[in-house]
Design a protein around this motif. Structure first.
Motif, mmCIF file in Angstrom:
data_model
loop_
_atom_site.group_PDB
_atom_site.id
_atom_site.type_symbol
_atom_site.label_atom_id
_atom_site.label_comp_id
_atom_site.label_asym_id
_atom_site.label_seq_id
_atom_site.Cartn_x
_atom_site.Cartn_y
_atom_site.Cartn_z
ATOM 1 N N LEU A 172 0.839 -1.197 0.000
ATOM 2 C CA LEU A 172 0.000 0.000 0.000
ATOM 3 C C LEU A 172 0.872 1.244 0.000
ATOM 4 C CD1 LEU A 172 -2.674 -1.028 2.664
ATOM 5 C CD2 LEU A 172 -3.042 -0.783 0.218
ATOM 6 N N PRO A 173 0.418 2.333 -0.657
ATOM 7 C CA PRO A 173 1.162 3.588 -0.568
ATOM 8 C C PRO A 173 1.339 4.010 0.889
ATOM 9 C CG PRO A 173 -0.565 3.725 -2.236
ATOM 10 C CD PRO A 173 -0.781 2.441 -1.485
ATOM 11 N N ALA A 174 2.501 4.565 1.192
ATOM 12 C CA ALA A 174 2.762 5.003 2.559
ATOM 13 C C ALA A 174 1.762 6.072 2.983
ATOM 14 C CB ALA A 174 4.193 5.550 2.658
ATOM 15 N N GLU A 175 1.367 6.037 4.253
ATOM 16 C CA GLU A 175 0.454 7.029 4.827
ATOM 17 C C GLU A 175 -0.819 7.153 3.985
ATOM 18 O OE1 GLU A 175 2.818 10.549 4.901
ATOM 19 O OE2 GLU A 175 3.921 9.947 6.691
ATOM 20 N N LEU A 176 -1.384 6.011 3.614
ATOM 21 C CA LEU A 176 -2.525 5.999 2.697
ATOM 22 C C LEU A 176 -3.688 6.829 3.227
ATOM 23 C CD1 LEU A 176 -4.012 5.005 0.215
ATOM 24 C CD2 LEU A 176 -4.531 2.872 1.432
ATOM 25 N N SER A 177 -4.053 6.667 4.469
ATOM 26 C CA SER A 177 -5.202 7.384 5.027
ATOM 27 C C SER A 177 -4.985 8.893 4.996
ATOM 28 C CB SER A 177 -5.473 6.917 6.454
ATOM 29 O OG SER A 177 -6.677 7.470 6.938
ATOM 30 N N TRP A 198 -17.798 7.874 -2.598
ATOM 31 C CA TRP A 198 -17.355 6.682 -3.313
ATOM 32 C C TRP A 198 -16.112 6.950 -4.150
ATOM 33 C CZ3 TRP A 198 -18.735 2.024 -2.027
ATOM 34 C CH2 TRP A 198 -19.941 1.840 -1.336
ATOM 35 N N GLN A 199 -15.884 8.202 -4.542
ATOM 36 C CA GLN A 199 -14.644 8.517 -5.244
ATOM 37 C C GLN A 199 -13.440 8.231 -4.349
ATOM 38 O OE1 GLN A 199 -14.544 12.458 -6.864
ATOM 39 N NE2 GLN A 199 -16.483 12.248 -7.957
ATOM 40 N N LYS A 200 -13.527 8.641 -3.128
ATOM 41 C CA LYS A 200 -12.445 8.423 -2.161
ATOM 42 C C LYS A 200 -12.235 6.926 -1.916
ATOM 43 C CE LYS A 200 -11.163 10.081 2.489
ATOM 44 N NZ LYS A 200 -11.684 10.852 3.667
ATOM 45 N N LEU A 201 -13.335 6.189 -1.758
ATOM 46 C CA LEU A 201 -13.232 4.760 -1.504
ATOM 47 C C LEU A 201 -12.721 4.008 -2.733
ATOM 48 C CD1 LEU A 201 -16.456 4.120 0.616
ATOM 49 C CD2 LEU A 201 -14.121 4.578 1.390
ATOM 50 N N ILE A 380 -9.848 3.117 6.580
ATOM 51 C CA ILE A 380 -8.817 3.825 5.816
ATOM 52 C C ILE A 380 -9.368 5.087 5.162
ATOM 53 C CG2 ILE A 380 -9.027 2.826 3.490
ATOM 54 C CD1 ILE A 380 -5.765 2.972 5.452
ATOM 55 N N GLY A 381 -10.673 5.075 4.816
ATOM 56 C CA GLY A 381 -11.246 6.230 4.132
ATOM 57 C C GLY A 381 -12.028 7.162 5.025
ATOM 58 N N ASP A 382 -12.193 6.788 6.296
ATOM 59 C CA ASP A 382 -12.962 7.598 7.242
ATOM 60 C C ASP A 382 -14.347 7.901 6.675
ATOM 61 O OD1 ASP A 382 -13.503 8.960 9.592
ATOM 62 O OD2 ASP A 382 -12.733 10.868 8.830
#
Length: 695
Positions: A172-177, A198-201, A380-382
């Motif tokens: 996963l990309p670092a610091e994804l959230s 949904w774009q964020k997710l 991860i997406g809050d």
């Protein structure tokens, strides 16, 4: 010949046991003469009969029908479905037309034949192997589905390649959230209500695997999503000193040009450092150019032995990709690379065989995320996944769902948009609701019911558009010709000056303000009947100098990629008279007719081409809905024929409606056709979903 054909129906000789191949081939020839079967299909059955003289007639009949099904977009022949509705296996005349036949139909030939008999006949032929195993036979039988070998191989290759990627878990990309929060700093609020973003997710889920699907209707933000996803992937790669090689592609030149234009604006507004923006490409190429098509060949320069040099590939308008192209694309994709497919699952599928995006996104509406996937996305997406349409899933049984996101909120068509509401009703196959929405009289919707083929109201709409609304003027074709005349630079304007380019660009833009779409090509309500009719009407009104051949103002559609001219299938140009520089001092400049096209590189530039160099173009006052995919027009009119036709489905109507940015007009030549089309759904036979399913 009638006596020969009657043998096929003899009770004394069940069809599964017939040995009279000659009478079958004669029947196929009669179907070709009627236009019910392609000559190619009959030739294939004849070739197979020579390959295996002992092959049962039922097996040869199945081979011809399997070939014919490819022409209708089906990857295989579903034997059980064919026995349930035999006549749908041929291209019979549209409902309401008199077949005036003296030829047997499949329903008559297959009367009394059951599935077990047909399967037995196929298993008894050396032309057929089961499940693709054993020697290389030209036909493959899998369950009750019969494939031509090549398409069996394509389907298995696509299923294997996607299946392998579904189990990938790249770092996963670092610091994804935190990165997601920076790219999507504000909660999604529409009409005063907080909604799941949904774009964020979609960005989060795509970062989790090497294969992802992002689907959604017009205005749901597919381009916005993928640009932010690319920033999400590229930013940490740059920080680590290993920038990703990213490529963007689309099936057609028109779709590629449109995405190029929209991606540039999106990249410029990204909340990231300038070096990240510079590392995100804006140029979109066609799939054929990406893979390197070889002249006079089905093959490409890039393949499994010479893979594409990239780390991330984004393909837009994926609904237009056929099975063969997807197999070639996946074969050429490096194993480590990420593949992201974008598209509207509810649009028309490709013209060629397969409905790949529709198959892959079959469960997208319900989500079917596992409890683990759902918890990860929310964390991860809050975000909270609160959509009532979502269903609980199982990662082991539904791995594809864990890599699929449907964007559900349209910014273009809000809750009050007539076009948006109509599109949703059509998509739900709710003809009653769709008709009620049309009857409400929304400012962005219009219905024209014609009283006959010569109803003058049709030409008034096509030439003059609609009365002015609060949102502006829904134009017709007279609009772009008015711009052509009234904005033309003065006669003394020097040839080659910027004024001529500005004028040509204005004419092209004005032409995009209106487009007539047809469901069919032939007949008075098809492209071939309406294009000359519209040209004649414009000529009679004095808006065109001619109506045949080349004349100023003629709009043309490119029907085949021409890389030497930089033109792609689907490009639209307009013939304009432009001054040529004088050859000698004091000589009066002459004018030459040139066809002006927008460039496909997103630069906003133009391409000027002599008509004599254009070999694959057609007049485009009217175009088919299929050809319009990847395009948008300010005012779109959809005209339906006066008889039912197999192409009339809710996917065709939905695609026509969603080509409109601001106004949509429905033109009905006979009542009831629209309603029936909305109730019908495209069904393309394939086994892709089954092949992807895990036990």
């Amino acid at each position: 010949m009638r006596e020969q054909l009657s043998l096929l129906m003899s009770e004394a000789a069940p069809a599964a046991e017939l040995h009279d191949v000659a009478s079958l081939l004669a029947l196929l020839e009669a179907w070709v003469d009627k236009g019910w079967l392609r000559a190619l299909d009959r030739a294939l059955a004849g070739f197979f009969a020579e390959l295996d003289e002992a092959s049962p007639p039922l097996a040869l009949l199945a081979s011809a029908l399997a070939s014919h099904q490819l022409g209708h977009g089906h990857v295989c022949l579903d034997l059980a479905a064919t026995l349930a509705s035999p006549d749908f296996a041929l291209s019979l005349p549209p409902e309401g037309e008199d077949a005036a036949r003296a030829t047997l139909l499949p329903s008559e030939i297959l009367a009394g034949v059951d599935l077990a008999q047909w399967l037995e006949a196929l298993r008894g032929s050396r032309l057929v192997v089961l499940d693709g195993s054993g020697e290389e036979a030209p036909l493959v039988l899998h369950g009750a589905r019969l494939y031509l070998r090549r398409y069996w191989n394509y389907e298995r290759a696509v299923a294997a390649a996607i299946g392998a990627r579904l189990s990938d878990a790249p770092p996963l990309p670092a610091e994804l959230s935190a990165r997601l929060a920076r790219l999507f700093p504000e909660p999604l609020v529409l009409d005063g209500e907080r909604l799941t973003d949904w774009q964020k997710l979609a960005c989060a889920l795509a970062a989790r695997g090497s294969f992802s699907l992002i689907t959604g209707g017009p205005g749901t933000g597919k381009t916005t999503t993928v640009v932010r996803l690319l920033a999400l992937l590229q930013e940490p790669a740059l920080a680590a000193g290993q920038p990703l090689r990213i490529r963007l592609a689309a099936p057609t030149g028109k779709a590629a040009a449109r995405l190029t234009e929209s991606i540039g604006a999106q990249v410029a507004s990204l909340p990231v450092e300038e070096d990240v923006r510079q590392a995100i490409p804006c140029e979109v190429t066609t799939l054929h150019r990406l893979l390197g098509s070889l002249p006079d060949s089905r093959h490409f320069r890039h393949h499994a032995g010479n893979p594409l040099p990239l780390d991330v590939l984004v393909v837009d308008e994926a609904s237009m990709i056929d099975l063969e192209m997807m197999a070639c694309l996946l074969a050429a994709l490096p194993r480590h690379a990420r593949l992201i497919l974008l598209g509207d699952k509810d649009q028309l599928a490709s013209v060629e065989a397969g409905a790949l995006l529709g198959d892959l996104c079959r469960d997208a509406e319900g989500g079917y995320y596992s409890a683990e996937t759902r918890a990860w996305l929310e964390d991860i997406g809050d975000e909270h996944l609160t959509d009532p349409a979502l269903r609980e899933g199982d990662a082991a049984r539904q791995p594809l769902a864990q890599r699929t996101v449907m964007l559900r909120h349209s910014r273009r068509f809000g809750s009050g948009s007539g076009i948006g509401r109509l599109a949703r009703a059509v998509n739900a196959r709710d003809a009653g609701l769709a008709r009620a929405i049309l009857a409400e009289g929304s400012a962005d919707l219009h219905v024209l019911r014609l009283r006959g083929e010569q109803d003058a109201a049709l030409e008034r709409l096509l030439l003059d558009g609609l009365p002015t609304t609060a949102a502006g003027q829904p134009q017709g074709y007279a609009h772009y010709l008015k711009v052509l005349r009234e904005s033309r630079p003065a006669a003394d304007c020097p040839p080659g000056s910027a004024e001529w380019d500005t004028w040509a660009a204005q004419v092209l833009k004005a032409f995009d303000d209106f487009q007539l779409l047809c469901a069919v090509r032939k007949g008075p309500w098809g492209v071939e009947g309406l294009n000359p009719r519209i040209a004649s009407a414009l000529h009679k009104r004095g808006l065109l100098e001619g109506e045949q051949g080349w004349y100023e103002g003629r709009p043309v559609l490119v029907t085949r990629n021409d890389y030497s001219l930089g033109l792609m299938n689907g490009d639209i140009g307009i013939a304009l008279r432009l001054p040529e520089p004088a050859q000698r001092p004091g000589e009066v400049p002459t004018t030459v007719l040139r066809v002006v096209f927008p460039r496909n590189d997103g630069s906003g530039g133009l391409r000027f081409i002599l008509p004599s160099r254009l070999s694959a173009v057609e007049t485009v006052f009217a175009m088919t809905v299929h050809k319009s995919q990847g395009s948008e027009f300010a005012h779109t009119a959809l005209i339906l024929p006066d008889t039912l036709n197999p192409v009339l489905t809710k996917e065709l109507v939905y695609t026509g409606i969603t080509r409109a940015r601001h106004w949509f007009s429905l033109i009905e030549s006979r009542g009831g056709v629209f309603d029936e089309a909305v109730r019908r759904q495209v069904e393309r036979r394939s086994g892709l979903v089954e092949a992807l399913a895990k036990p």
